[in-house]
Scaffold this active site. Structure first.
Site, PDB file in Angstrom:
ATOM      1  N   ARG A  13       1.036  -1.272   0.134  1.00  0.00           N
ATOM      2  CA  ARG A  13       0.016  -0.041  -0.019  1.00  0.00           C
ATOM      3  C   ARG A  13       0.893   1.216  -0.072  1.00  0.00           C
ATOM      4  O   ARG A  13       1.602   1.596   0.990  1.00  0.00           O
ATOM      5  CB  ARG A  13      -0.744  -0.101   1.131  1.00  0.00           C
ATOM      6  CG  ARG A  13      -1.948   0.944   1.050  1.00  0.00           C
ATOM      7  CD  ARG A  13      -2.893   1.201   2.513  1.00  0.00           C
ATOM      8  NE  ARG A  13      -2.169   2.153   3.439  1.00  0.00           N
ATOM      9  CZ  ARG A  13      -1.858   1.813   4.801  1.00  0.00           C
ATOM     10  NH1 ARG A  13      -2.207   0.923   5.462  1.00  0.00           N
ATOM     11  NH2 ARG A  13      -1.057   2.648   5.359  1.00  0.00           N
ATOM     12  N   HIS A  68      -3.640   4.654   4.403  1.00  0.00           N
ATOM     13  CA  HIS A  68      -4.799   3.498   4.420  1.00  0.00           C
ATOM     14  C   HIS A  68      -5.947   4.310   3.625  1.00  0.00           C
ATOM     15  O   HIS A  68      -6.697   3.900   2.917  1.00  0.00           O
ATOM     16  CB  HIS A  68      -5.070   3.182   5.725  1.00  0.00           C
ATOM     17  CG  HIS A  68      -6.446   2.400   6.059  1.00  0.00           C
ATOM     18  ND1 HIS A  68      -6.588   1.232   5.559  1.00  0.00           N
ATOM     19  CD2 HIS A  68      -7.647   2.838   6.601  1.00  0.00           C
ATOM     20  CE1 HIS A  68      -7.812   0.833   5.698  1.00  0.00           C
ATOM     21  NE2 HIS A  68      -8.469   1.876   6.386  1.00  0.00           N
ATOM     22  N   TYR A  90       3.306   5.437  12.084  1.00  0.00           N
ATOM     23  CA  TYR A  90       3.545   3.538  12.247  1.00  0.00           C
ATOM     24  C   TYR A  90       4.418   3.248  11.239  1.00  0.00           C
ATOM     25  O   TYR A  90       4.716   2.092  11.503  1.00  0.00           O
ATOM     26  CB  TYR A  90       2.230   3.191  12.353  1.00  0.00           C
ATOM     27  CG  TYR A  90       1.275   3.205  11.269  1.00  0.00           C
ATOM     28  CD1 TYR A  90       1.453   2.682   9.886  1.00  0.00           C
ATOM     29  CD2 TYR A  90       0.228   4.020  11.096  1.00  0.00           C
ATOM     30  CE1 TYR A  90       0.579   2.690   8.893  1.00  0.00           C
ATOM     31  CE2 TYR A  90      -0.916   4.355  10.087  1.00  0.00           C
ATOM     32  CZ  TYR A  90      -0.388   3.416   8.914  1.00  0.00           C
ATOM     33  OH  TYR A  90      -1.093   3.824   7.751  1.00  0.00           O
TER      34      TYR A  90
HETATM   35  C1  LIG Z   1     -15.397  -5.239  11.102  1.00  0.00           C
HETATM   36  C2  LIG Z   1     -14.454  -4.207  10.812  1.00  0.00           C
HETATM   37  N1  LIG Z   1     -13.522  -3.710  11.674  1.00  0.00           N
HETATM   38  C3  LIG Z   1     -12.924  -2.519  11.680  1.00  0.00           C
HETATM   39  C4  LIG Z   1     -12.924  -1.998  10.542  1.00  0.00           C
HETATM   40  C5  LIG Z   1     -12.070  -0.667  10.152  1.00  0.00           C
HETATM   41  N2  LIG Z   1     -10.936  -0.976   9.170  1.00  0.00           N
HETATM   42  C6  LIG Z   1     -11.372  -0.521   7.955  1.00  0.00           C
HETATM   43  S1  LIG Z   1     -10.114  -0.802   7.156  1.00  0.00           S
HETATM   44  C7  LIG Z   1      -9.290  -1.880   8.322  1.00  0.00           C
HETATM   45  C8  LIG Z   1      -7.840  -2.507   7.930  1.00  0.00           C
HETATM   46  C9  LIG Z   1      -8.136  -3.654   6.733  1.00  0.00           C
HETATM   47  O1  LIG Z   1      -6.852  -4.044   6.212  1.00  0.00           O
HETATM   48  P1  LIG Z   1      -6.611  -5.101   5.396  1.00  0.00           P
HETATM   49  O2  LIG Z   1      -7.741  -6.344   5.486  1.00  0.00           O
HETATM   50  O3  LIG Z   1      -5.145  -5.402   5.244  1.00  0.00           O
HETATM   51  O4  LIG Z   1      -7.309  -4.208   4.011  1.00  0.00           O
HETATM   52  P2  LIG Z   1      -6.301  -3.071   3.252  1.00  0.00           P
HETATM   53  O5  LIG Z   1      -7.306  -1.754   3.858  1.00  0.00           O
HETATM   54  O6  LIG Z   1      -4.949  -2.874   3.762  1.00  0.00           O
HETATM   55  O7  LIG Z   1      -6.951  -3.115   1.939  1.00  0.00           O
HETATM   56  C10 LIG Z   1      -9.641  -1.757   9.512  1.00  0.00           C
HETATM   57  C11 LIG Z   1      -9.440  -2.126  10.797  1.00  0.00           C
HETATM   58  C12 LIG Z   1     -13.725  -2.477   9.500  1.00  0.00           C
HETATM   59  N3  LIG Z   1     -14.071  -1.704   8.165  1.00  0.00           N
HETATM   60  N4  LIG Z   1     -14.563  -3.481   9.727  1.00  0.00           N
END
Ligand SMILES: Cc1ncc(C[n+]2csc(CCOP(=O)(O)OP(=O)(O)O)c2C)c(N)n1
Ligand SMILES: [Mg+2]
Lengths: 340, 398
Positions: B292, B296, B305
């Site tokens: 990425r 985010h 971080y």
């Molecule tokens: C059930 C849930 N918990 C927390 C979140 C908050 N949140 C949004 S994105 C994220 C991280 C996701 O990481 P990843 O699965 O690696 O996907 P990326 O965003 O890196 O594409 C979090 C914790 C959420 N959207 N849904």
């Protein structure tokens, strides 16, 4: 174990009263609880190095280490389920759910275990844990980031549910919730996180599970909690300019409800408007309306009215101004009540 | 932090979970995670230097035209992404979720799909949306707050973006089961489903349950995990002790780690996986090993971080640059071609901008529309009362 109402030593020398945001007050309250009891652990997604997406846990991992401030794997059922285990083992976990709409993967653990273990074991197991939930709308967010799910939890026996509305309460209520022997759902008004207020870190706080009259008035009573308290105070200020004195009560505790101050108020004003962002059907606002009409039947000059979010999923954020109760809708309801 | 000895490695040469499992000495000194090492099992067809390498299992032939097409796709979606990011900075969008750095993973996967295949995205899959023929302007509503998504999911075979981490994986498993039950699976003309999620999502119960359901029902489902090394502020080793693709083994289906910055390898592996599924040999897990490159979301501050050195390392693995180098080396494209694509990107970006600023505000009745398939009298009454209130209010102001 510490009682829900606690005394605190003075901060020594400097004035104990500080101007804090709700966000900073929560941070300071968490820090105080962690300093007071080494069994308090904080756990959640992105709460360590990042300090949480709202920075409520900012700096805690640096000062208390990775075993007391846990950046957990990404799973809410995991966070809450393991907190249950930690609590059984003698810890006092404080779980952060990143946003209201993400509590549902943990719903099973909350309803099936958190709420019932004390009952099932007839008190052999206590679960002194807190689940913090930034809740409500008004921040222009995408789906699932603006919900008000508190009624699900207030509906569940075995859980206690509270919501703070100002920095002083944020500072004290979080510590009292952590000290409570029962599991507490702690709803934080995320759109008010950056509102400031005076916090006296030495004053002895009132009880956690108690409502509070924030403004006295005679024409009608407004009851709210969390983010809607500010809306009601603003509405009352506006009404006062037109000569209408509204009483405003901050519910603070949603389960168990503390409606004695509400009943007392309604007996004087004869009118009640309940304000909440949550949809109205089968909700905390319904519960209040039912209880008040039962307790204050002969005092009521008008039916209990409710100003709430609608019974729809939370809409796209461009529509949240329409969706959320605001000063105008509150005063409109007051007018209807007065004209009944 | 945990030490390397603590990490379980069932397959000695499989490579790190992501990262800190086996950092080099220099990286340890620099405080870095070895995110750029995909390990021995990484499928790669085009090196970061633009050199074409062979792979014994997953090789494909692409024509000059096909490779130019993949290049163009990646340049255009990157431009859309940068433009949308800028629109957020100008206050035109509430938030944007950047795909920067993940273009190859998404274009490779998206172009492996057939029109009859179904896709379930998370929220970062703007490149997949592009491949499904969804105009980038259709993505804006979600992030501007005017809608929850405007495309027709069944017509486009592209499910709405799912924000609750992991939810869509079970939904995709169910859809794939339906394809199987309908007899739409079993030969080369069969259908398949592909589901997208992140490294962080692999911790969610829904994702594990999706693996179980997919396996038990032999569902024609490709689990496509973009391991971009971060779940907001948490590195992938916070989610797993072993490389994510190896999890598949425990559920009983193949798991493949592909260089997610290599569009050719991603295309080859995903095409193979979808074909396996349509022939009745699903499911398959693909871990696209990528990075990425941006925050985010526009609300995030990654400097809190992660080290910028990590970013610098991954810049050298840029998914678009390596294709460009290869096209030039092969003399498959000249300067005029690249300029043409840039010009096209300019037009696309301008269209996006113009569309965005002109987007109408949704009407108040949108709050109440589409909640149920069959009307609810309670809600209808609530709507009427509110619209009445709004119209009275508007009248009072004039
Ligand atoms: C059930 C849930 N918990 C927390 C979140 C908050 N949140 C949004 S994105 C994220 C991280 C996701 O990481 P990843 O699965 O690696 O996907 P990326 O965003 O890196 O594409 C979090 C914790 C959420 N959207 N849904
Ligand atoms: Mg990720």
């Amino acid at each position: 174990m510490a009682a829900p109402t606690m005394d605190r030593a003075g901060t020594g020398g400097a004035s104990p009263t500080q101007t804090l945001t709700i966000s900073k007050a929560l941070n300071s309250g968490l820090r105080a609880a962690m300093e007071a009891d080494p069994k308090v652990v904080v756990m959640g997604e992105d709460i360590g190095k990042l300090g949480g997406v709202f920075r409520i846990t900012d700096g805690l991992q640096k000062d208390f280490g990775e075993q007391r401030v846990l950046d957990t794997p990404l799973a809410e059922s995991g966070i809450i389920g393991t907190a249950v285990g930690l609590a059984i083992r003698g810890y006092r976990p404080v779980c952060e759910i990143q946003f209201d709409g993400f509590i549902f993967p943990g719903f099973d653990q909350i309803v099936s275990q958190v709420a019932k273990l004390h009952y099932r074991t007839q008190g052999r197991i206590t679960l002194p844990m807190v689940i913090r939930v930034p809740f409500g709308g008004g921040i222009g967010a995408v789906e699932h980031h603006s919900e008000s799910p508190e009624s699900y939890f207030a509906h569940t026996a075995g859980l206690k549910v509270v919501s703070c509305s100002n920095p002083a309460d944020a500072y004290w209520m979080i510590q009292q919730a952590i000290a409570c022997e029962d599991p507490v759902l702690f709803f934080e008004p995320k759109r008010r996180y950056y509102e400031k207020g005076e916090v006296d870190t030495t004053a002895r706080p009132g009880p956690l599970f108690a409502s509070r009259v924030l403004r006295t008035g005679t024409a009608a009573t407004l009851v709210a909690y969390g983010p809607m308290v500010r809306t009601c105070l603003d509405a009352a200020a506006a009404a006062a300019e037109d000569g209408t004195e509204l009483e405003v009560i901050d519910l603070r505790t949603l389960s168990p409800l503390d409606l004695a101050p509400v009943h007392e108020s309604v007996r004087r004003t004869g009118r009640l408007v309940v304000v909440s962002e949550a949809p109205s059907e089968s909700s905390i606002s319904s519960e209040i309306a039912a209880k008040v009409q039962q307790e204050c039947f002969y005092s009521l000059q008008a039916p209990v009215l409710r100003v709430t979010g609608f019974d729809t999923p939370y809409p796209p954020s461009k529509l949240e101004e329409e969706f959320l109760p605001d000063l105008d809708r509150v005063l409109h309801a007051v007018d209807r009540s007065l004209a009944w | 932090m945990s030490s390397p000895e603590q990490w379980t490695r069932p397959e000695p040469d499989a490579g790190p979970a992501a990262t800190a499992a086996r950092p080099t000495a220099e990286q340890v000194i620099a405080g870095l995670r070895a995110t750029d090492e995909g390990g021995a099992d990484l499928v790669q067809l085009l090196t970061p230097e633009g050199e074409r390498v062979q792979h014994p299992d997953f090789d494909i032939d692409v024509t000059a035209e096909e490779l130019r097409g993949l290049y163009r796709d990646m340049v255009l979606v990157r431009r859309v992404d940068r433009e949308a990011n800028a629109l957020q900075r100008k206050g035109q969008l509430g938030i944007w979720v950047p795909l920067l750095g993940q273009e190859a993973a998404q274009i490779g996967a998206g172009r492996a799909m057939r029109p009859t295949d179904m896709a379930f995205p998370s929220y970062r899959e703007h490149g997949i949306a592009w491949c499904r023929g969804i105009p980038p302007t259709d993505l804006l509503g979600i992030f501007r707050g005017t809608d929850h998504g405007t495309w027709d999911p069944l017509e486009k075979r592209f499910h709405p973006y799912t924000i609750v981490i992991g939810n869509q994986v079970l939904n995709a498993a169910g859809y794939a089961m339906g394809q199987k039950f309908d007899g739409a699976v079993g030969d080369d003309d069969g259908e398949a489903t592909i589901c997208f999620f992140g490294d962080g999502a692999t911790s969610q119960g829904d994702v594990h349950e999706g693996f179980v359901w997919g396996a038990v029902y032999d569902a024609p489902l490709v689990f496509f995990c973009q391991n971009n090394q971060w779940a907001i502020s948490e590195p992938t080793e916070r989610q797993s002790r072993l490389p994510l693709y190896q999890r598949a083994r425990g559920y009983g289906f193949p798991g493949i780690r592909v260089d997610g910055n290599d569009v050719l390898a991603t295309l080859a592996v995903t095409r193979w996986a979808l074909d396996e599924c349509r022939n009745g040999n699903g499911p398959v897990l693909i871990e696209a090993f990528t990075y990425r490159m941006d925050a985010h979301t526009t609300s995030d501050d990654p400097t809190r971080y992660r080290l910028s050195d990590e970013l610098e390392m991954w810049k050298l693995k840029d998914p678009i640059e390596r294709v460009k180098v290869h096209l030039v080396k092969q003399q498959w494209a000249d300067a005029a071609y690249f300029e043409g694509v840039e010009a096209e990107a300019d037009v696309l970006a301008a269209e996006l901008r113009d569309f965005c600023v002109a987007m109408p505000e949704p009407p108040a009745q949108r709050i109440f529309s589409g909640v149920y398939a069959e009307a609810s009298p309670v809600l209808d009454a609530q709507r009427d009362e509110f619209l009445d209130y709004v119209s009275g209010f508007a009248g009072g102001e004039h």
